[in-house]
Design a protein around this motif. Structure first.
Motif, short mmCIF file in Angstrom:
data_model
loop_
_atom_site.label_atom_id
_atom_site.label_comp_id
_atom_site.label_asym_id
_atom_site.label_seq_id
_atom_site.Cartn_x
_atom_site.Cartn_y
_atom_site.Cartn_z
N LEU A 42 1.17 -1.32 -0.60
CA LEU A 42 -0.32 -0.10 -1.04
C LEU A 42 1.02 1.70 -0.14
CD1 LEU A 42 -2.36 -0.91 2.79
CD2 LEU A 42 -3.16 -0.65 -0.26
N ASP A 43 1.71 0.91 0.75
CA ASP A 43 2.46 2.73 0.81
C ASP A 43 3.35 2.79 -0.98
OD1 ASP A 43 2.41 3.35 3.40
OD2 ASP A 43 4.22 1.60 4.17
N ALA B 175 0.88 3.64 -2.66
CA ALA B 175 1.07 5.19 -3.09
C ALA B 175 1.28 6.63 -3.22
CB ALA B 175 0.81 5.67 -1.15
N THR B 176 2.98 5.85 -3.18
CA THR B 176 3.60 7.13 -4.49
C THR B 176 3.36 7.06 -5.98
OG1 THR B 176 5.02 5.04 -4.33
CG2 THR B 176 5.50 6.13 -2.63
N ASP C 26 -3.28 7.01 -8.48
CA ASP C 26 -4.17 7.26 -7.74
C ASP C 26 -5.29 6.55 -7.75
OD1 ASP C 26 -3.25 9.55 -9.62
OD2 ASP C 26 -3.45 8.82 -11.41
N ILE D 57 -5.80 2.68 -5.79
CA ILE D 57 -5.72 1.41 -5.52
C ILE D 57 -6.85 0.08 -5.00
CG2 ILE D 57 -4.87 0.23 -3.62
CD1 ILE D 57 -2.90 2.49 -2.87
N LEU E 172 -5.43 4.39 5.62
CA LEU E 172 -5.79 5.48 6.15
C LEU E 172 -5.89 5.26 7.00
CD1 LEU E 172 -8.29 3.67 3.48
CD2 LEU E 172 -6.41 5.38 2.49
N GLN F 158 -9.51 9.74 -0.72
CA GLN F 158 -8.89 11.13 -0.02
C GLN F 158 -8.60 12.04 -0.97
OE1 GLN F 158 -5.55 9.05 1.96
NE2 GLN F 158 -5.67 7.67 0.23
N GLY G 284 -4.22 11.72 -1.20
CA GLY G 284 -4.04 10.70 -1.58
C GLY G 284 -4.29 9.27 -2.48
N PRO G 285 -3.62 8.41 -2.51
CA PRO G 285 -4.48 7.70 -3.91
C PRO G 285 -6.16 7.35 -2.84
CG PRO G 285 -3.06 6.15 -2.42
CD PRO G 285 -2.75 7.45 -2.20
N VAL H 30 -8.71 4.47 -2.17
CA VAL H 30 -8.99 3.00 -2.09
C VAL H 30 -10.14 2.39 -2.52
CG1 VAL H 30 -8.38 1.17 -0.48
CG2 VAL H 30 -6.91 3.67 -0.72
#
Lengths: 413, 413
Positions: B53-54, B57-58, B61, B63, B85, B141, B144-145, B147
């Motif tokens: 997940l980390d 996230a980088t 857009d 997941i 989250l 979010q 952040g992406p 989910v």
């Protein structure tokens, strides 16, 4: 030793092809005692493949790649890996000759990129392709992960993995431990209930390991032991299995990866020459059709009845009209009559019957999932058992069939 | 907009299950115009899932996750995502009630972890599970992406994705182009044959797009049109469909993702009140059981015969002994007698019969795959058709059943 698998191919990434290679490789690596922690799929894209390799290098001892070794412009795997490993690609002369012969025979003009298929990583163990053209590589490093490069087409990948990669991995990692697995199969118990009953064995597992798997309508446990030889590995498995059997043996019906409750029961009926028939209402032939999935069943199964409507039960099985009128169609009495009459008419050793409400609607006030299964045995009193089965119409029908096989297992075998 | 797919499950990681979810999701996301750059598989392991997940996230857009929503201690997806989250899990009251009902109906003791299935991410769009219990989430979010959390079993995943996730994604990303898909279903034609006949349509596709998919024993084509409104999208689909129907219309039997040849035929029989029975040898109840998969079939299907052994054919269907003796059991004459006698005994409008060699061994000198299917129709001459079906024992049996449904479609409907 930790491995990760990287599959390369835009068709897989877009979902046009389902990736079966990763599963095949994961099983093969597990058999060598190599643990796999990640599978990744990337498209035919050098940047994203390089990112995946960089990441893998931080967390894995072995990177296993498949795909992208072909002759087209999108096939970038070898060049990208060579760059990542700071090595060159060299041509395998044997494969160059094979390619020349192919083009001569088929009278096709060779593509400029075709010799790419003959290339492999310099300083690696070359892995030949007996069922295609693209050559693979096994590259070992002292200061980074080892890299295995395999082709994408499943036939070529599995052939090369089994015939060339496995011997190379065994030689590299000196695996002379024995790894033996045993699969135990359970019925009429849910995964969560089974896992709860052996949770301490799962929590404390080291060697052997225990892994529960849910299959449609059943649960299996895979025990895997690692030892210096087969005898010790089997002793470890025996000790663990006996602990498991003490707790959940009541639900255990057989061993093996390619087994099933119907198969187990039918094989035993054939062996003991016990003939069988059935009268099916809600299952409508599913039980008999399941019998017929097993070769050799004709020795003990002459045929039987699908009695979906009440009239068919009365006509085909000669059940007196007042039986269903008095007791209802979803009843012990109807199930018993159905089983007895079917057995008598077909003159078999045993007969099973099914009557119930598959759903979605209730039947005669009985909620969906209410099922009576009858079992008639020559020279014995006929019994019937009531089940309340969860699930939709077809799940109820499938579960009814398995409950019947289990009834036979418990009462006859 | 870039997405990545994360599949969670130790069985997939170890290769005991092939991951079909990622391909399904990749195709569905592509239909929404969302590009997928990576698929990753991790086991039921909170640390490695968090790492995945980390990383996602980088670079992504959106997941999209599937798996690990079940009730056992290994099912860690929801808890891990909630932590990632920095949000909580809350229970869906409807699903809590459904779970209670399930335990009442099946009379099983509920497990402590079971309510985990009813939980979803706080502040997310809850995605209900109509074909199972585990609830999903779509969490958006700003920093952040986004989910999307879906269950692992393919039936539940695909249902939830199609019925709940797609509308949520469309609403979130303001895709106000109309994207309409139409699924055409074909039988008795292989994928490569079908694709060859429309290869120019596939090669030149832009809008609508055409994607062929192989299903067990059939092929479907998914046409997808993009337009400013529904009317125009449908016009585009109509134009393309008519080109396709001109070329391969002979194999077309119906529309829709959740359709099948048996369903199409049974629905029409019910609508036209045509009653049916069957006498089955090699299929041993599979045809009748397939009829019974469709709710409402009791209006037209009273029941029928499983006549596996020759004696059962003679006894249950009153076929004269010399018919089978003279013609052989795998013969036109036997198929015709079986169908006619079954129809007369059950007094239905039509009857089908099956006699053949399912394999693995030949039967009376007829090779495995030789199958006669009879069709008796009230007040019409009975016919029988010979098929040579490829595949193993159970594939031959399944294909026989589909050939019979297609015979009914061609001759009756």
């Amino acid at each position: 030793m930790h491995a990760e698998i990287i599959g390369i191919g835009t068709e897989i990434l877009l979902g046009q092809i389902v990736d079966t290679n990763s599963a095949y490789l994961a099983r093969g690596l597990a058999d060598l005692g190599i643990e796999v922690y990640y599978h990744t799929i990337v498209g035919d894209n050098a940047n994203r493949l390089t990112q995946a390799l960089d990441l893998a290098a931080t967390r894995s001892d072995l990177i296993v790649m498949s795909g992208g070794l072909g002759p087209t412009a999108d096939d970038l795997t070898k060049q990208t890996v060579a760059k990542f490993l700071h090595t060159d690609l060299i041509a395998d002369p044997l494969t160059m000759t094979k390619l020349d012969q192919y083009y001569q025979q088929s009278q096709i003009e060779p593509l400029p990129n075709n010799q790419q298929m003959a290339m492999y990583l310099d300083h690696s163990t070359k892995l030949l392709n007996d069922v295609g053209y693209a050559v693979g590589s096994f590259y070992q490093q002292t200061d980074g992960p080892d890299v295995l490069v395999l082709p994408g087409p499943p036939k070529e990948m599995s052939w090369m993995f089994d015939h060339y990669a496995i011997p190379a991995l065994k030689a590299a990692y000196h695996r002379d431990e024995f790894l033996i697995s045993r699969v135990l199969r359970f019925t009429e118990i849910g995964e969560s209930e089974l896992v709860t009953k052996i949770d301490d064995l799962i929590a404390n597992q080291t060697n052997p390991t225990v892994a529960p798997y849910i299959k449609p309508n059943e649960v299996t446990l895979r025990l895997t032991a690692k030892a210096a030889n087969e005898v010790i590995a089997n002793q470890l498995l025996d000790a663990l299995e006996s602990q498991i059997q003490q707790r959940v043996g009541a639900y255990f019906y057989g061993y093996g990866d390619d087994n099933s409750l119907p198969n187990e029961v039918v094989q035993k009926l054939i062996k003991r020459d016990i003939s069988i028939t059935a009268a099916e209402s809600l299952t409508a032939g599913l039980f008999q059709s399941t019998l017929a999935t097993i070769p050799g069943v004709s020795a003990i199964f002459p045929g039987g009845f699908v009695t979906y409507a009440n009239e068919a039960k009365e006509q085909l099985l000669a059940i007196p009209t007042n039986v269903i009128e008095t007791n209802g169609v979803v009843s012990e009495a109807t199930a018993i009559w159905m089983a007895e009459q079917a057995r008598k008419q077909m003159n078999t050793d045993i007969a099973v019957s099914f009557t119930g409400a598959a759903g979605p609607d209730p039947l005669e006030g009985q909620p969906a999932g209410t099922v009576w299964i009858g079992l008639a045995v020559k020279d014995q009193p006929t019994i019937a058992q009531l089940f309340h089965l969860p699930g939709n119409r077809n799940t109820v029908r499938e579960r009814s069939v398995l409950r019947a096989f289990n009834l036979i297992r418990q009462h006859i075998l």
